[in-house]
Design an enzyme around this catalytic site. Structure first.
Site, PDB file in Angstrom:
ATOM      1  N   GLY A 246      34.845  47.226  40.053  1.00 19.21           N
ATOM      2  CA  GLY A 246      35.271  48.297  39.140  1.00 19.21           C
ATOM      3  C   GLY A 246      34.454  48.321  37.854  1.00 19.21           C
ATOM      4  O   GLY A 246      34.025  47.288  37.347  1.00 19.21           O
TER       5      GLY A 246
ATOM      6  N   ARG B  73      31.814  48.022  46.035  1.00 24.80           N
ATOM      7  CA  ARG B  73      32.712  46.913  46.370  1.00 24.80           C
ATOM      8  C   ARG B  73      32.345  46.220  47.679  1.00 24.80           C
ATOM      9  O   ARG B  73      33.166  45.523  48.256  1.00 24.80           O
ATOM     10  CB  ARG B  73      34.158  47.422  46.442  1.00 24.80           C
ATOM     11  CG  ARG B  73      34.756  47.782  45.089  1.00 24.80           C
ATOM     12  CD  ARG B  73      36.261  47.908  45.170  1.00 24.80           C
ATOM     13  NE  ARG B  73      36.845  48.348  43.919  1.00 24.80           N
ATOM     14  CZ  ARG B  73      37.160  47.559  42.906  1.00 24.80           C
ATOM     15  NH1 ARG B  73      36.915  46.258  42.980  1.00 24.80           N
ATOM     16  NH2 ARG B  73      37.697  48.042  41.801  1.00 24.80           N
TER      17      ARG B  73
ATOM     18  N   ASP C 201      36.337  37.766  42.494  1.00 24.62           N
ATOM     19  CA  ASP C 201      35.850  37.740  43.876  1.00 24.62           C
ATOM     20  C   ASP C 201      34.318  37.802  43.928  1.00 24.62           C
ATOM     21  O   ASP C 201      33.691  37.070  44.684  1.00 24.62           O
ATOM     22  CB  ASP C 201      36.425  38.928  44.678  1.00 24.62           C
ATOM     23  CG  ASP C 201      37.876  38.681  45.073  1.00 24.62           C
ATOM     24  OD1 ASP C 201      38.253  37.496  45.218  1.00 24.62           O
ATOM     25  OD2 ASP C 201      38.630  39.659  45.210  1.00 24.62           O
TER      26      ASP C 201
ATOM     27  N   LYS D 178      33.018  39.959  34.423  1.00 23.83           N
ATOM     28  CA  LYS D 178      33.380  41.354  34.161  1.00 23.83           C
ATOM     29  C   LYS D 178      34.738  41.689  34.740  1.00 23.83           C
ATOM     30  O   LYS D 178      35.049  41.238  35.842  1.00 23.83           O
ATOM     31  CB  LYS D 178      32.319  42.255  34.800  1.00 23.83           C
ATOM     32  CG  LYS D 178      32.679  43.710  34.881  1.00 23.83           C
ATOM     33  CD  LYS D 178      32.657  44.279  36.299  1.00 23.83           C
ATOM     34  CE  LYS D 178      33.791  43.839  37.154  1.00 23.83           C
ATOM     35  NZ  LYS D 178      33.964  44.593  38.410  1.00 23.83           N
ATOM     36  N   THR D 179      35.553  42.378  34.084  1.00 29.16           N
ATOM     37  CA  THR D 179      36.700  43.146  34.604  1.00 29.16           C
ATOM     38  C   THR D 179      37.606  43.559  33.444  1.00 29.16           C
ATOM     39  O   THR D 179      37.935  42.739  32.585  1.00 29.16           O
ATOM     40  CB  THR D 179      37.547  42.426  35.673  1.00 29.16           C
ATOM     41  OG1 THR D 179      38.656  43.263  36.001  1.00 29.16           O
ATOM     42  CG2 THR D 179      38.084  41.063  35.270  1.00 29.16           C
TER      43      THR D 179
ATOM     44  N   ASP E 171      40.531  44.079  33.776  1.00 26.82           N
ATOM     45  CA  ASP E 171      41.844  43.470  34.035  1.00 26.82           C
ATOM     46  C   ASP E 171      42.096  42.211  33.201  1.00 26.82           C
ATOM     47  O   ASP E 171      43.244  41.800  33.043  1.00 26.82           O
ATOM     48  CB  ASP E 171      42.000  43.121  35.523  1.00 26.82           C
ATOM     49  CG  ASP E 171      42.059  44.353  36.401  1.00 26.82           C
ATOM     50  OD1 ASP E 171      41.926  45.467  35.870  1.00 26.82           O
ATOM     51  OD2 ASP E 171      42.244  44.201  37.616  1.00 26.82           O
TER      52      ASP E 171
END
Ligand code: FBP
Length: 549
Positions: A78, A142, A173, A199-200, A202
């Site tokens: 993402g 992805r 992941d 990175k994320t 979230d």
């Protein structure tokens, strides 16, 4: 390409770097490391990259002559604000070492490496993307990079382009897979290094050594701006309850950070709901009781923040989803042939009695959403499930019952929102612009030092950027064994909201006050120019977590 006035002004922003890596550096090695759990298994799976020390870069006067190198870069998963700055930091880093170094970007995620799709990232291209949001410089994807034939396919193009190292910018992941790739290339003596970057949006890729994943700061600030705007609207009209779902596939860090920034009436934290073994009814009652208590004071309005991943943390829903995952994995083809109008009944007939009853009780829209295609990792795509509507509708039903029982006499009108994609490609805040540039620059130093299986790390980030500490953390150090698709696999441990952590505890100490009184805070838009207390503040989560460290 036409640019907005802000884009033009922002392009000139010079991201700050830690003082220690601005000129010559030397590597300071810490003690050997261990994985967070399952040490024996992880050591056996990663014989070449296990146990390496944490690295820190310190200032050095020694002049080093670096050879020109070719580097490849991949954006994975993402989008998160600041990805372009990681790439520009990496570019500037390898060019500062040797002006003949070259950077290749693999297109649309890890698939670009496997399919040999790439572009050379020249100075002109990089300059177009400095301090901008998005991953569109090379695109993201992805595709899971996990099989040896993919690694071998990637190696062909790596050799053809004379690439010394690949930098993978991704979440837990993707960084797990980066480490598997590093191990494989080392074991095969290919000489190719692999470096990860955290990175994320979230915020769930963090640990003792990685203070924050990039993008979390900007995304939370964007969502908090709009939540603040909604709260002002809500308090002005005083006629709606706003149910606001916030992205975050699994962990509730985004919802919690936005709650700290905006002080809503209710914020659900999935990790707490799981810990307390709450049912969907418990969650609905919790919200309905606050709605009723506010109504008694004449306040028929409010805001509810809902983390996107909530549904999978309600134990009974989690069991339902697990059975659905297995059932659809086995019977997906047959299910696809069933007429749409029959699908819900088909599922109800085939599930175990407990799960079938829960499934049958869900509003039709949500029941359908739970059977939609899984992502490549086999996960339910929680961003497609309208949890905010599910809760709003169930709270309305509960309030109607309470009304019949004479326990509620208010009015309940709802508005629904989902904030996720709106924040993932925002122009990075100063924090993310600086942090990402530093992560990319640090990755170039790890490459120059011949390291592999490391994640670029920049710490001490609640201090001014000049005092940030740059280095590398062995990825194996963050790993444990987890069951994935029925098999035990080494993976980076996901950082969920800690119920004993300072951000959550601060929230708990305030939430009753925020529920009953209207304590809204209106953070306003991210500011890129102006006083440092307005422009350079890290998230409250980071500030609370780092307090006293
Ligand atoms: P990453 O973990 O890859 O950074 O992505 C996180 C995320 O933004 C989640 O918050 C969200 O659930 C998911 O991506 C949405 O995925 P997609 O972009 O494929 O719709």
């Amino acid at each position: 390409m036409k640019k907005s006035a802000l884009q033009t002004a922002r392009a000139a922003y010079l991201p700050k770097l830690p003082e220690a890596i601005k000129a010559g550096v030397k590597v300071v090695e810490g003690a050997p490391t261990q994985s967070v759990a399952d040490q024996a298994e992880i050591k056996e799976l990663f014989p070449n990259t296990y146990g390496m020390p944490v690295l820190t870069f310190a200032k050095s006067d020694e002049k080093k002559n670096y050879p020109a190198i070719n580097v490849g870069v991949i954006l994975s998963g993402g989008q998160a604000p600041g990805g372009h700055n990681v790439i520009s930091g990496l570019f500037d880093g390898i060019k500062a070492m040797n002006k003949d170094s070259r950077l290749f970007g693999f297109l649309l995620g890890p698939g670009g490496l496997i399919d040999h799709k790439y572009i050379e990232l020249t100075a002109d291209i990089i300059d177009e993307y400095r301090n901008t949001g998005g991953f569109d410089i090379i695109g993201s994807g992805r595709t899971k990079l996990e099989k040896e034939d993919q690694f071998d396919k990637g190696l062909e193009i790596i050799k053809e382009l004379g690439i010394k190292a690949v930098v993978i910018i991704g979440g837990d992941d993707s960084n797990t897979n980066a480490c598997v790739l590093a191990e494989y290339y080392k074991q095969k003596n290919t000489g190719v290094q692999v470096i990860g970057c955290p990175k994320t949006i979230d915020g769930d890729l963090k640990n003792e050594m990685i203070e924050s994943s990039f993008g979390f700061d900007t995304a939370c600030k964007v969502y908090s701006e709009v939540i603040g705007n909604i709260q002002r609207d809500c308090n002005s009209a005083q006629k709606y309850w706003h149910f606001i779902k916030l992205m975050g596939r699994s962990a509730s860090h985004i919802a919690l950070e936005c709650a700290l920034q905006t002080q809503p009436n209710i914020c659900l934290i999935s990790e707490e709901i799981e810990e307390k073994q709450m049912t969907l009814d418990d969650v609905v009652n919790y919200i309905a009781n606050i709605v009723a208590a506010r109504a008694e004071q004449g306040n028929n309005f409010g805001t509810v923040l809902i983390p996107e991943g909530l549904i999978e943390f309600i134990p009974a829903m989690k069991r339902l989803i697990a059975e659905l995952n297995d059932f659809l994995a086995e019977n997906g083809a047959e299910f696809a042939m069933i007429k749409k109008s029959e699908q819900i009944n088909y599922i109800i007939k085939h599930l175990s009695p407990e799960n079938s009853a829960i499934y049958a009780s869900l509003p039709e829209g949500v029941a359908r959403q739970l059977t939609l295609d899984r992502d490549p990792h086999g996960n339910v795509q929680v961003s497609l499930i309208e949890t905010e509507k599910l809760l709003g509708e169930m709270v309305a039903r509960r309030l109607a019952t309470m009304k019949d029982e004479g326990k509620y006499a208010g009015k309940f009108a709802t508005q629904y929102h989902f904030f996720g994609y709106e924040g993932r490609c925002a122009a990075p805040s100063n924090f993310d612009a600086d942090y990402c540039y530093s992560l990319g620059y640090t990755a170039s130093l790890l490459i120059a030092e011949g390291k592999t299986g490391y994640m670029s790390s920049v710490r001490n980030t609640t201090k001014p950027a000049s005092q940030w500490v740059a280095g590398g953390v062995p990825v194996t150090m963050m790993m444990n064994m987890e069951r994935r698709h029925g098999e035990m696999k080494p993976v980076i441990q996901k950082a969920l909201v800690r119920l004993d952590g300072k951000p959550f505890n601060y929230f708990v100490s305030q939430r009753e006050e925020w529920a009953m009184n209207t304590c809204y805070v209106y953070p306003g838009p991210i500011q890129y120019f102006g006083p440092t207390e307005v422009c350079d503040q890290p998230t409250m989560t980071l500030q609370l977590e780092q307090e006293g460290k």
